[in-house]
Scaffold this motif. Structure first.
Motif: not given
Length: 383
Positions: A185-188, A154-158
């Protein structure tokens, strides 16, 4: 083509969304509905363990099913709840208990994904006339050079969940879609509020869904009373240091809670389930250079049998919380193994070893397997 790389217009494309009752899958359903897809929400009832159904961080039971229903109503899509409790018990809970009793540290999320969700639910999606099954996992897929879909981090490694999805087969990938793979995740969360979803601020799921309060031993002793069989805590040098109340209370690499006194820091080195022994030793005894694997799932282009004697350079991940590190994938006479170029500590049987094309942010997943036996030696000693 549409945004899911499927033929036909969105209006002509039915997509089943696996809705767990959390924010991620709810946003997926809302996004696809906004794009004009024919979206059907499906929630699986997987267990009913009393206290687990109402606690924060649970999923697939009680309040979570109600949350999924409320989200579907807000989005304006049909929603169905399927009773998969018996399937989940056989494929996930029973295997989890058996693995722990055998002295392993299993990952039930892997079993759940490869059986109940990506095998059984995928079949149900096909029965509903769906062209794709979409989930809220943070992983991505796209067409590879030969047209087959490949799995990438995923683009968000965390948030990357590729470690738990290595067992996804090429046939399953052809129908699976992961719309959040390129999204932080923040965008979700922002989109959930924009859509007015009632789960916008719901906490993320934690630990293992069917274990109330995260207490593994309680569940294990209920399912497998033999897990509470007492035994000896033994040092690598043969000394008996004390007694324990069941190997299921321990995992490789554990230091705290051993219940033994001694001058040197001691760690669980291995679990001898057959003899009911917990073997402890110094930290250096945890170093692993080679792991043998079972139940290997391969997603690479080169057939596993064509890996030469020099092996295939990969990046290997032996715990979900650890980074992928340089390794060599080896085809052995009796199976598949991975040589770790830098020793790893606390590698436990039952965990997954997942291999990637490299250790980059958006690295391709080449597959993985269940760790049978970690070894201190190199491939020369293992061959």
């Amino acid at each position: 083509m549409n945004s899911l790389d499927l033929p036909g217009s969105p209006a002509e494309t039915r997509v089943v969304v696996a809705m767990s009752g959390g924010v991620d899958s709810s946003v997926v359903a809302a996004l696809l509905k906004r794009e004009g897809y024919d979206v059907v929400g499906v929630t699986l009832q997987l267990y009913d363990h009393g206290a687990a159904t109402g606690r924060k961080g649970a999923c697939c039971a009680g309040a979570d099913i109600r949350d999924a229903r409320r989200a579907a109503e807000t989005i304006g899509i049909p929603h169905y709840v399927l009773d998969y409790e018996e399937r989940f018990r056989r494929a996930v809970i029973d295997r989890f208990a058996e693995s722990y009793v055998a002295g392993e540290t299993p990952i039930p999320c892997v079993d759940c994904n490869r059986t109940v969700k990506f095998r059984d639910l995928l079949g149900t999606a096909l029965d509903l006339g769906a062209h794709a099954l979409a989930t809220g996992h943070y992983v991505a897929s796209h067409p590879g050079p030969d047209g087959r879909r490949v799995l990438v981090r995923a683009a968000d490694p965390g948030r990357d969940q590729s470690y738990f999805l290595y067992a996804t087969t090429p046939e399953q990938l052809a129908m699976l879609r992961f719309p959040l793979g390129d999204m932080p995740k923040a965008e979700t969360r922002r989109l959930a509020r924009e859509f007015g979803l009632p789960v916008a601020d719901k906490p993320d799921s934690q630990d293992i869904c069917f274990v109330p309060q995260g207490r593994y031993a309680d569940v294990l002793e209920k399912l497998r009373p033999e897990a509470a069989r007492e035994g000896e805590i033994v040092h690598l040098d043969g000394r008996v240091l004390g007694r324990h109340r069941g190997v299921a209370h321990f995992t490789v690499g554990q230091r705290r809670g051993l219940g033994v006194a001694g001058g040197e820091p001691l760690y669980v080195v291995r679990l001898d389930a057959a003899r009911g022994r917990v073997v402890v030793g110094p930290r250096e005894a945890l170093a692993t250079r080679f792991v043998r694997l079972r139940d290997v799932n391969w997603l690479g282009d080169l057939p596993l049998g064509e890996i030469g004697p020099e092996g295939l350079p990969v990046a290997a991940k032996v715990r979900s919380t650890r980074p992928a590190r340089p390794a060599v994938l080896r085809s052995l006479a009796d199976g598949i193994g991975v040589e770790l170029l830098d020793p790893e500590e606390g590698v436990s049987p039952g965990q997954a070893c997942v291999f990637y094309e490299d250790d980059g942010l958006r690295a391709r997943v080449l597959g993985g397997g269940t760790i049978m036996r970690p070894e201190a030696g190199t491939v020369a000693a293992a061959a």
